[in-house]
Design a protein around this motif. Structure first.
Motif, PDB file in Angstrom:
ATOM      1  N   GLU A 267       3.814  26.522 -13.750  1.00 23.50           N
ATOM      2  CA  GLU A 267       4.483  26.051 -12.542  1.00 23.50           C
ATOM      3  C   GLU A 267       3.476  25.688 -11.452  1.00 23.50           C
ATOM      4  OE1 GLU A 267       8.104  27.468  -9.553  1.00 23.50           O
ATOM      5  OE2 GLU A 267       7.402  28.755 -11.184  1.00 23.50           O
ATOM      6  N   ALA A 268       3.797  24.659 -10.690  1.00 21.36           N
ATOM      7  CA  ALA A 268       2.908  24.215  -9.620  1.00 21.36           C
ATOM      8  C   ALA A 268       2.738  25.313  -8.586  1.00 21.36           C
ATOM      9  CB  ALA A 268       3.476  22.956  -8.965  1.00 21.36           C
TER      10      ALA A 268
ATOM     11  N   SER B  54       2.349  27.253  -4.991  1.00 21.59           N
ATOM     12  CA  SER B  54       2.974  27.107  -3.678  1.00 21.59           C
ATOM     13  C   SER B  54       1.903  27.077  -2.589  1.00 21.59           C
ATOM     14  CB  SER B  54       3.926  28.272  -3.411  1.00 21.59           C
ATOM     15  OG  SER B  54       3.192  29.489  -3.283  1.00 21.59           O
TER      16      SER B  54
ATOM     17  N   LYS C  93       5.849  23.387  -3.172  1.00 21.69           N
ATOM     18  CA  LYS C  93       4.973  23.310  -4.332  1.00 21.69           C
ATOM     19  C   LYS C  93       4.043  22.103  -4.222  1.00 21.69           C
ATOM     20  CE  LYS C  93       6.984  26.765  -6.542  1.00 21.69           C
ATOM     21  NZ  LYS C  93       6.276  28.014  -6.899  1.00 21.69           N
TER      22      LYS C  93
ATOM     23  N   ARG D 275       1.428  19.534  -6.555  1.00 20.42           N
ATOM     24  CA  ARG D 275       0.962  19.069  -7.858  1.00 20.42           C
ATOM     25  C   ARG D 275      -0.101  18.001  -7.670  1.00 20.42           C
ATOM     26  NH1 ARG D 275       4.392  20.750 -11.865  1.00 20.42           N
ATOM     27  NH2 ARG D 275       6.511  21.348 -11.242  1.00 20.42           N
TER      28      ARG D 275
END
Length: 219
Positions: free
Chosen positions: A35-36, A38, A72, A74
């Motif tokens: 998961e990206a 935070s 988030k 990316r």
């Protein structure tokens, strides 16, 4: 009249620190698995406040290097554009050393770069004076565990300086390759491929010298 030295230096130091933090932030986004990350996680990783992360993200976002999805972060498509500019620059920088080696040994010479579990030929030079030699296409890929060029990229420091192969990728083809060392983030090798047997103790030192010249050109 220029600013006093003690006035210029703090600004330069602050700019350098900001650049370093921005690069650390980009690295933290790239290193995240699954998961990206935070904003809070990036702040903890980089060692700055959340407010500083928001400030650092601004220039990276404007250049497409990162993108926000709520809280988030990316990698952005701008990273792909940068990556696409790497191989042409590798070719240009490596060609003088590759050309010199091809002319000296009378065989096809190539620069191979590891891309995950595959090895890709990114630059190839054929000798100008031989009656026949191996034709080797730029872009050719093969498993990194096969062939001298593939296996050479991961030769450990202090281990063998070069590696030889025979018929690994093509029956009747012989290869000698040495790793390109000392260039951060690059797993690569310089290799020679020929249709006649090569004497590793004769060709190896020349291939190693070319690999060192390529590394120097890329630093």
């Amino acid at each position: 009249m220029g600013l006093p030295r003690d006035v210029v230096q703090p600004a330069t130091k602050e700019s350098s620190l900001t650049l370093e933090r921005g690069l650390n932030l980009l690295q933290a986004v790239a290193d995240a698995e699954g998961e990206a990350p935070s904003i809070s996680e990036l702040a903890a990783t980089v060692g700055v406040s959340r407010a500083a992360v928001y400030r650092l993200l601004g220039p990276l976002q404007s250049r497409g290097l990162v993108r926000r999805e709520g809280s988030k972060v990316r990698l952005g498509l701008g990273v792909l554009w940068l990556a696409g500019r790497v191989l042409p620059q590798l070719r240009v920088a490596s060609l003088p050393a590759l050309r010199a080696l091809a002319e000296k040994v009378g065989a096809t010479v190539h620069l191979t770069v590891a891309d995950g579990s595959e090895a890709q030929a990114v630059a190839v030079v054929e000798p100008s004076w031989t009656s026949y030699h191996v034709s080797y296409r730029v872009g050719t890929r093969h498993p990194v565990q096969r062939g001298a060029a593939g296996r050479a990229v991961d030769l450990p420091p202090g281990g063998p300086p070069w590696i030889a192969s025979s018929g690994d990728l093509q029956s009747g083809a012989f290869g000698v390759a040495a790793p390109v060392r000392g260039v951060p983030g690059l797993r690569a090798s310089v290799g020679v491929v020929a249709l006649q047997p090569l004497v590793p103790d004769e060709i190896g030192p020349q291939v190693l010298e070319a690999a060192e010249a390529v590394a120097e050109a890329l630093r």
